[in-house]
Design an enzyme around this catalytic site. Structure first.
Site, PDB file in Angstrom:
ATOM      1  N   GLY A 210       2.936   2.127   5.306  1.00 36.06           N
ATOM      2  CA  GLY A 210       4.185   1.449   5.666  1.00 36.06           C
ATOM      3  C   GLY A 210       4.865   2.093   6.866  1.00 36.06           C
ATOM      4  O   GLY A 210       5.448   1.414   7.706  1.00 36.06           O
TER       5      GLY A 210
ATOM      6  N   GLU B 203       5.708  -3.422   0.589  1.00 35.17           N
ATOM      7  CA  GLU B 203       5.654  -3.100  -0.851  1.00 35.17           C
ATOM      8  C   GLU B 203       4.848  -1.817  -0.960  1.00 35.17           C
ATOM      9  O   GLU B 203       3.619  -1.835  -0.961  1.00 35.17           O
ATOM     10  CB  GLU B 203       4.945  -4.222  -1.617  1.00 35.17           C
ATOM     11  CG  GLU B 203       5.658  -5.562  -1.578  1.00 35.17           C
ATOM     12  CD  GLU B 203       6.818  -5.654  -2.562  1.00 35.17           C
ATOM     13  OE1 GLU B 203       7.023  -4.711  -3.353  1.00 35.17           O
ATOM     14  OE2 GLU B 203       7.510  -6.678  -2.535  1.00 35.17           O
TER      15      GLU B 203
ATOM     16  N   CYS C 152       1.253   0.693  -8.863  1.00 36.03           N
ATOM     17  CA  CYS C 152       2.429   1.147  -8.112  1.00 36.03           C
ATOM     18  C   CYS C 152       3.581   1.398  -9.073  1.00 36.03           C
ATOM     19  O   CYS C 152       4.455   2.219  -8.813  1.00 36.03           O
ATOM     20  CB  CYS C 152       2.819   0.137  -7.054  1.00 36.03           C
ATOM     21  SG  CYS C 152       2.942  -1.524  -7.695  1.00 36.03           S
TER      22      CYS C 152
ATOM     23  N   GLY D 131       0.834  -1.207   0.000  1.00 31.73           N
ATOM     24  CA  GLY D 131       0.000   0.000   0.000  1.00 31.73           C
ATOM     25  C   GLY D 131       0.860   1.244   0.000  1.00 31.73           C
ATOM     26  O   GLY D 131       1.998   1.234  -0.473  1.00 31.73           O
ATOM     27  N   SER D 132       0.310   2.304   0.568  1.00 33.17           N
ATOM     28  CA  SER D 132       0.981   3.602   0.507  1.00 33.17           C
ATOM     29  C   SER D 132       2.168   3.674   1.474  1.00 33.17           C
ATOM     30  O   SER D 132       2.255   2.900   2.430  1.00 33.17           O
ATOM     31  CB  SER D 132      -0.030   4.689   0.872  1.00 33.17           C
ATOM     32  OG  SER D 132      -0.544   4.418   2.166  1.00 33.17           O
TER      33      SER D 132
END
Ligand code: NAD
Length: 507
Positions: A246, A263, A297, A241-242
């Protein structure tokens, strides 16, 4: 623009779920988790988010299953993933329909995402016979020094809306053959695709006689994910995700010495050199930047073009952009589906305002497409005088900023001057330039390509990136090692006890 009505989308969702064996899973009349379609913005159904104690119970179930699953020989664990791959193949179009309904991907891309799931299952089945450890030469006579890879435990998979099923399969197919069990928290924006996948995996487990607890699904937003992140029974948190997410997840997992595979976002660039094959480059650029409505992404967000060809490249990309049809992702001929929602459109328009204020020129696109419902935008192509702060950010929408360079060194500096490090490419027919871009002082990304765009990775390679992208690697190559624990084994088969480093202790 003609957009189907929400009632017909609802019927399609119900039919696809039923086909996957998930007819009665989860929907409730008074649920607070809304499954929406970005195609119209309308409600597909209401679901009940998982309560904290249900998340804990799901982890406990998965852990019980792990205690049995870890002793099943890896090639037999592969049989479960093989069966999952067969069911995914059988239900490819049902799952793709759900991906289009919930994430807004055009049909070709939705089918491609499900194909990626099938591919990674195939890869994982092969891997189930190749979880190799090494044998190292021991410095001591009569000793053998080896390493063994063991299953790790419960893996929590937290996934993003834009790859609602592929990211789950990358993690789950590999984790299962490695002997782990999985608790999945999908994006709150794509719960139905997750319910369908969970039903298929449950069926696969029944068919091969695997414990059903090898997989558990929990639904909800960030707080449900946090519960997983903080659970000490979860051995590995694989979160996609964003960067914002993270930053919250990483330190919490570290606090309890858990393992984390992050990721996160990307701000991907392509360098276009004077020797580039421009026909090929333009095709690669347009797919990477405008495909999936700029919501990958790995979407291309920055184009770094040699000043001698910049006008020509911009002219060609703009001409291709003007032919892209935005609209109903189910309709043939549509190449750009909806943005995921209003916030995405707001972020896109705000970024364009900032880009203009920084001296940028919008060459084409960036407009909201007329529609009664849903948020549709034409991909924007923006020439920038410099890499200003808005260019260095990831705006999760189809905006491609164009910058120019004079020397390759300057292009690489511009390229690396962002906080993310996911995907990159160079278009050139000059081998020296290509090699320089791939060298240790070239692109600083986890993915560096030559003469293809930044998006559309194959499952056979390790996927992931550096810096704020989080450092994780998933899918192919030796990414499986993140899902196992390594034991170093020294066996003494002599009748002596020599100590390492020649140490003498006592007699
Ligand atoms: P997001 O960060 O809003 O949400 C991702 C997931 O994290 C969701 O399941 C969400 O519920 C969960 N989450 C949010 N806060 C959390 C918390 N505090 N604790 C635990 N879980 C939490 O991202 P999104 O909008 O769904 O996806 C878009 C972003 O994801 C983009 O930045 C994109 O680049 C990135 N992405 C990265 C990859 C990759 O492989 N690098 C792949 C896909 C998407």
């Amino acid at each position: 623009m003609i957009i189907p009505d929400t009632d017909s989308l609802r019927d399609r969702a119900a039919a696809a779920l039923a086909a996957c064996g998930a007819r009665d899973d989860h929907p409730t009349a008074d649920g607070t988790l809304i499954a929406r379609s970005p195609i119209t913005g309308g409600t597909l159904c209401l679901l009940t988010p998982s309560e904290p104690e249900q998340v804990t119970a799901a982890v406990a179930d998965a852990h019980d299953a792990f205690l049995r699953w870890r002793t099943v020989p890896a090639p037999r664990r592969g049989a479960l993933v093989r069966r999952l791959g067969e069911l995914l193949t059988e239900h490819k179009s049902d799952l793709a329909t759900l991906v289009t309904l919930e994430a807004g991907k055009i049909t070709a891309e939705a089918l491609g995402e499900v194909q990626e799931m099938i591919d990674v299952c195939e890869f994982a089945v092969g891997l189930s016979r190749q979880l190799y450890g090494r044998t190292m030469p021991s410095e001591r006579p009569g000793h053998r020094l080896t390493e063994t890879w063991h299953p790790l435990g419960v893996v929590a998979v937290i996934s993003a809306f834009n790859f609602p099923v592929a990211v789950w399969s990358w993690n789950t197919a590999i984790a299962l053959v490695c002997g782990d069990t999985v608790v999945w928290k999908p994006s709150e924006l794509t719960p139905l695709t997750a319910i369908a996948c969970d039903a298929l995996l449950r069926r696969a487990a029944e068919d091969v006689g695997a414990p059903t607890g090898v997989h558990r699904l929990v639904l909800g937003a960030g707080p449900v994910g946090e519960r997983l992140v903080d659970d000490p029974t979860v051995a590995l948190v694989s979160a996609t995700g964003s960067v914002r997410m993270g930053r919250e997840v990483g330190p919490r997992v570290a606090q309890r010495f858990g393992r984390c595979l992050l990721e996160l976002g990307g701000n991907n660039a392509a360098v276009v050199a004077p020797s580039a094959d421009l026909d090929l480059a333009v095709r690669g650029i347009v797919f990477s930047a405008a495909g999936t409505a700029g919501q990958r992404c790995t979407s291309l967000r920055r184009l770094i073009v040699h000043s001698s060809i910049a006008d020509e490249v911009v002219k060609r990309v703009a001409s291709a952009y003007r032919q892209l049809r935005a609209g109903d992702p189910f309709a043939e001929g549509t190449l750009v589906g909806p943005l995921i929602g209003e916030r995405a459109w707001d972020a896109m328009s705000a970024a364009l305002v900032r880009a203009r204020a920084d001296g940028g020129t919008v060459v084409c696109g960036g407009e909201r497409v007329e529609s009664d419902s849903g948020h549709y935008a034409t991909p924007a192509l923006v020439r920038m005088p410099a890499q200003t702060s808005v260019v260095r950010e990831e705006t999760f929408a189809p905006i491609l900023y164009v910058l120019t360079y004079e020397t390759l060194g300057e292009a690489i500096t511009l390229h690396n001057e962002v906080p993310h490090g996911l995907s990159s490419s160079i278009f050139t027919t000059d081998q020296r330039e290509a090699e320089r871009f791939l060298a240790s002082d070239g692109s600083d990304c986890g993915i560096a390509n030559v003469n293809i765009g930044t998006s559309g990775a194959e499952i056979g390679g390790a996927f992931g990136g550096e810096k704020e992208t989080g450092g994780g690697r998933e899918s192919g190559s030796d990414s499986w090692k993140a899902y196992m624990r390594r034991a170093t084994n020294t066996v003494n088969y002599s009748d002596q006890l020599p100590l390492a480093q020649g140490v003498r202790f006592g007699r």
